[in-house]
Design a protein around this motif. Sequence first.
Motif, PDB file in Angstrom:
ATOM      1  N   TYR A  92     -15.535  19.612  15.257  1.00 58.63           N
ATOM      2  CA  TYR A  92     -16.885  19.116  15.558  1.00 58.63           C
ATOM      3  C   TYR A  92     -16.801  17.665  16.037  1.00 58.63           C
ATOM      4  CZ  TYR A  92     -21.680  17.488  14.858  1.00 58.63           C
ATOM      5  OH  TYR A  92     -22.924  16.949  15.037  1.00 58.63           O
ATOM      6  N   LYS A  94     -19.229  14.427  16.829  1.00 58.64           N
ATOM      7  CA  LYS A  94     -20.564  13.887  16.582  1.00 58.64           C
ATOM      8  C   LYS A  94     -21.241  13.434  17.867  1.00 58.64           C
ATOM      9  CE  LYS A  94     -22.995  10.575  13.598  1.00 58.64           C
ATOM     10  NZ  LYS A  94     -22.813   9.506  12.563  1.00 58.64           N
ATOM     11  N   LYS A  98     -21.332  19.146  19.053  1.00 53.08           N
ATOM     12  CA  LYS A  98     -20.785  20.475  19.293  1.00 53.08           C
ATOM     13  C   LYS A  98     -19.364  20.592  18.757  1.00 53.08           C
ATOM     14  CE  LYS A  98     -21.428  22.509  23.189  1.00 53.08           C
ATOM     15  NZ  LYS A  98     -21.378  22.849  24.624  1.00 53.08           N
ATOM     16  N   VAL A  99     -18.970  21.824  18.456  1.00 51.54           N
ATOM     17  CA  VAL A  99     -17.567  22.126  18.184  1.00 51.54           C
ATOM     18  C   VAL A  99     -16.884  22.339  19.537  1.00 51.54           C
ATOM     19  CG1 VAL A  99     -15.953  23.758  17.140  1.00 51.54           C
ATOM     20  CG2 VAL A  99     -18.065  23.147  15.938  1.00 51.54           C
ATOM     21  N   HIS A 157     -16.262  21.329   8.345  1.00 51.70           N
ATOM     22  CA  HIS A 157     -17.592  20.871   8.735  1.00 51.70           C
ATOM     23  C   HIS A 157     -18.513  22.087   8.874  1.00 51.70           C
ATOM     24  CE1 HIS A 157     -20.830  19.261  11.278  1.00 51.70           C
ATOM     25  NE2 HIS A 157     -20.462  18.064  10.856  1.00 51.70           N
ATOM     26  N   GLU A 159     -20.694  22.960  11.015  1.00 55.17           N
ATOM     27  CA  GLU A 159     -20.719  23.530  12.364  1.00 55.17           C
ATOM     28  C   GLU A 159     -19.407  24.244  12.689  1.00 55.17           C
ATOM     29  OE1 GLU A 159     -23.166  23.826  14.814  1.00 55.17           O
ATOM     30  OE2 GLU A 159     -24.322  23.405  13.010  1.00 55.17           O
ATOM     31  N   GLU A 160     -18.301  23.713  12.187  1.00 56.74           N
ATOM     32  CA  GLU A 160     -17.008  24.379  12.381  1.00 56.74           C
ATOM     33  C   GLU A 160     -16.982  25.704  11.629  1.00 56.74           C
ATOM     34  OE1 GLU A 160     -14.587  20.109  12.625  1.00 56.74           O
ATOM     35  OE2 GLU A 160     -14.368  21.432  10.904  1.00 56.74           O
TER      36      GLU A 160
END
Length: 273
Positions: A92, A94, A98-99, A157, A159-160
């Motif tokens: 991810y 910042k 997005k990943v 993370h 999102e990951e």
Amino acid sequence: MRQTLWIKTLAAAALTAGLTSLPAHAQDSRVNDELAKYREALADGNPADLLEVRGEGLWREKRGPKQASLEACDLGLGPGKLEGAYAQLPRYFKDTGKVMDVESRLVHCMVSLQGFKADEVTRHWYSKPGTESDIEALVTFIGAKSNGLKIHAPASHPEEARMAKMGEYIFYRRSGPQDFSCAICHGQEGKRIRLQELGNLTTPAGAGEAMKTWPSYRVSQGAVWTMQRRLIDCMRQARWPEPNYLSDAVIALETFLQKTASGTVMETPGIKR
């Protein structure tokens, strides 16, 4: 140098073709033995080494409308830090929310740092006869900077973790006119297609064996392939709708596979049949 590599490539192709006349039970052993010998013969002269050198030049060269190099590109460990960066991607970011894998991050840097347009730098995202790919060269250079280091992509993370879960879903989902999934070929031990062994990518050992050598020089294609190209081609062969380059679906699959492969020592660029 190029002529010698071309002769070796032709010899390997002819050898593999000749082995198809053997009985099925003998083909696996013979092919594996001969491919191992071929890889050993190229160990000190992997054609990908030439692309790695070109990639280093592209990394340091001031290019694009902004006349800037990529040396300030942050691949996750800080601007310009490449040692081990590939082994920790996708991750991810910042600044984009997005990943991203190595290729999507490179495109981001080429746009933001060098001023290129995204469609301009992705037009030749893989090489074709007479057309070299800058992205393939850069990925080969960056990948080699993780050689000998462990894959570390735990998807910690949120999102990951979400992308890894999406990638796992895609891996097992049956789709397309043949009702096919990645898991049909790569979900258990002892499978093969024609003369090629199919690794079990659901285990750390199997996923590690698959992921540690990419990007790789493919003898049958006479070119270096990145992981994006490998996965997109797999989907094409499964008769799935072919995803766009840098699509979330491909990055999700990479995230799932890298997470599974974590702990494996990188050996890139590799050599594949």
